[in-house]
Motif scaffolding. Structure first.
Motif, mmCIF file in Angstrom:
data_model
loop_
_atom_site.group_PDB
_atom_site.id
_atom_site.type_symbol
_atom_site.label_atom_id
_atom_site.label_comp_id
_atom_site.label_asym_id
_atom_site.label_seq_id
_atom_site.Cartn_x
_atom_site.Cartn_y
_atom_site.Cartn_z
ATOM 1 N N ALA A 105 -4.114 -22.338 -18.452
ATOM 2 C CA ALA A 105 -4.235 -22.772 -19.848
ATOM 3 C C ALA A 105 -3.597 -21.755 -20.782
ATOM 4 O O ALA A 105 -2.888 -22.115 -21.732
ATOM 5 C CB ALA A 105 -5.709 -22.973 -20.199
ATOM 6 N N ALA A 106 -3.810 -20.472 -20.501
ATOM 7 C CA ALA A 106 -3.250 -19.425 -21.353
ATOM 8 C C ALA A 106 -1.731 -19.431 -21.299
ATOM 9 O O ALA A 106 -1.055 -19.344 -22.331
ATOM 10 C CB ALA A 106 -3.795 -18.065 -20.915
ATOM 11 N N LEU A 107 -1.169 -19.553 -20.112
ATOM 12 C CA LEU A 107 0.288 -19.543 -19.975
ATOM 13 C C LEU A 107 0.928 -20.773 -20.613
ATOM 14 O O LEU A 107 2.001 -20.697 -21.209
ATOM 15 C CB LEU A 107 0.666 -19.461 -18.496
ATOM 16 N N SER A 108 0.254 -21.921 -20.491
ATOM 17 C CA SER A 108 0.828 -23.168 -21.017
ATOM 18 C C SER A 108 0.734 -23.273 -22.534
ATOM 19 O O SER A 108 1.461 -24.067 -23.139
ATOM 20 C CB SER A 108 0.149 -24.374 -20.365
ATOM 21 N N ALA A 145 0.561 -14.548 -29.499
ATOM 22 C CA ALA A 145 -0.004 -15.000 -28.231
ATOM 23 C C ALA A 145 -1.522 -15.053 -28.304
ATOM 24 O O ALA A 145 -2.153 -16.041 -27.880
ATOM 25 C CB ALA A 145 0.445 -14.085 -27.101
ATOM 26 N N LEU A 146 -2.118 -14.007 -28.851
ATOM 27 C CA LEU A 146 -3.569 -13.970 -28.935
ATOM 28 C C LEU A 146 -4.109 -15.049 -29.853
ATOM 29 O O LEU A 146 -5.171 -15.627 -29.590
ATOM 30 C CB LEU A 146 -4.026 -12.589 -29.404
ATOM 31 N N LEU A 187 -6.874 -11.129 -20.362
ATOM 32 C CA LEU A 187 -5.741 -12.005 -20.081
ATOM 33 C C LEU A 187 -4.423 -11.304 -20.401
ATOM 34 O O LEU A 187 -3.464 -11.356 -19.622
ATOM 35 C CB LEU A 187 -5.850 -13.300 -20.900
ATOM 36 N N TRP A 188 -4.370 -10.676 -21.568
ATOM 37 C CA TRP A 188 -3.136 -10.028 -21.987
ATOM 38 C C TRP A 188 -2.780 -8.878 -21.036
ATOM 39 O O TRP A 188 -1.627 -8.740 -20.608
ATOM 40 C CB TRP A 188 -3.260 -9.518 -23.420
ATOM 41 N N THR A 189 -3.756 -8.085 -20.675
ATOM 42 C CA THR A 189 -3.514 -6.976 -19.747
ATOM 43 C C THR A 189 -3.029 -7.496 -18.404
ATOM 44 O O THR A 189 -2.077 -6.962 -17.808
ATOM 45 C CB THR A 189 -4.802 -6.153 -19.567
#
Length: 345
Positions: free
Chosen positions: A45-48, A60-61, A76-78
């Motif tokens: 979900a985060a990548l999409s 992004a955040l 997630l970012w790390t």
């Protein structure tokens, strides 16, 4: 918070699959390395939901917060930027936007044969393979009850007699002209170079592996109706000992009956793949695509050559490959039927 511009890794490939009733994400940025196996669907979900093209960390955040992922933003970012490398900076000029395609088509274990030492490396690999695994035969022989030799395609007259080519000539052009042996390399070992046995055909094949074999249920004047195998070694049609009823074939392929009616000549073509031939040489799961491309070359060649001879090719979709294996005596794992079609006139 940095203002550096980021982007998704251009080679990022992700897939969702179900394993033992659980959804799992497979993520890869280089198919020469083991993929990431992730159970948490929030990663996908985060990548999409990342902005298309370039974006800052703040953008992004924000996208993740809007998608309800605010509570896992930091880890997630790390993970995506440092641990897994799924997000990279746009400053990395070595990562081209077409890398995903190139990584999918030119990756381990394939060698760059433009390099000076590539042939030596490849030959050492072949020696290693022959030391541990028997080299598969370039020919397939199936139990037969009768054999119908064919002429070599190049010996058939360029211009047919009045009335067109006779059936034996048409079958020679179709089968030897598509799947027949044009040239061969005998096995040899000079001590410094190992040459394995190879044959070459009119259709191209990755590494000259030529895994595709043709079975035909044939109804034609002057020949017994039944199931034949085109034997490349003998350049002949072998009437097989295993003889399925046409109703059994129709049950495994619902589209078949409407294409085999009438009284004209019909060949139901089943293209099976001797998968050990390419598997022995290319030991990577992604090389399965070479097997499918090989079958595609044969289908197109048969269709075009058939059209020139007055035969119409029709694809047969939706067949049951395992049922066909049971009716034809083939091992569905060692020689699966990958394509079917009807040649009729």
């Amino acid at each position: 918070m940095t203002s550096t511009t980021f982007r998704r890794h251009p080679s990022l490939l992700a897939a969702v699959e179900e394993v033992s009733g659980q959804r799992r994400i497979t993520v890869s940025v280089h198919d020469g390395k083991p993929p990431l196996l992730v159970d948490d669907v929030r990663l996908l979900a985060a990548l999409s939901t990342l902005p298309p093209g370039g974006f800052t960390q703040a953008e992004a955040l924000k996208a993740w917060a809007d998608a309800g992922l605010g509570d896992v933003q930091a880890p997630l970012w790390t993970y995506c930027t440092k641990e897994a490398g799924l997000i990279v900076t746009t400053a990395d000029s070595s990562l081209h936007r077409h890398d995903a395609y190139h990584q999918a088509t030119r990756s381990y274990p394939f060698l760059d044969m433009g390099q000076a030492k590539a042939f030596d490396t490849d030959n050492a690999l072949m020696r290693q393979y022959t030391a541990t695994d028997a080299y598969p035969s370039v020919y397939t022989d199936l139990p037969r009850s009768q054999r119908w030799p064919l002429a070599k395609a190049q010996t058939v007259a360029a211009e047919p007699e009045e009335g067109g080519y006779r059936l034996p000539e048409q079958l020679a052009l179709l089968l030897d002209g598509t799947l027949g042996e044009r040239r061969r390399l005998d096995p040899d070992d000079t001590g410094t170079y190992l040459q394995v046995e190879l044959i070459f055909k009119a259709v191209p094949s990755g590494g000259a592996r030529h895994p595709t074999e043709a079975l035909l249920w044939l109804r034609a004047e002057g020949m017994p109706e039944g199931l034949y195998h085109y034997n490349v070694r003998a350049n002949a049609l072998d009437l097989l000992q295993v003889q399925p009823d046409v109703a059994e074939l129709a049950a495994a392929c619902p589209a078949l009956p409407q294409l085999t009616g009438g009284t004209g000549s019909v060949a139901v073509v089943m293209l099976a793949s001797a998968v050990e031939r390419p598997m022995w040489r290319y030991r990577d799961a992604r090389s399965a695509r070479a097997v499918l491309v090989d079958v595609g070359h044969v289908v197109q060649h048969l269709a075009e050559l058939g059209a020139w001879l007055g035969w119409a090719w029709s694809d047969l979709p939706g067949f049951d490959a395992r049922a066909l294996a049971g009716h034809t005596g083939l091992d569905p794992d060692a020689m699966p039927v990958l394509a079917m079609g009807v040649l009729s006139r």
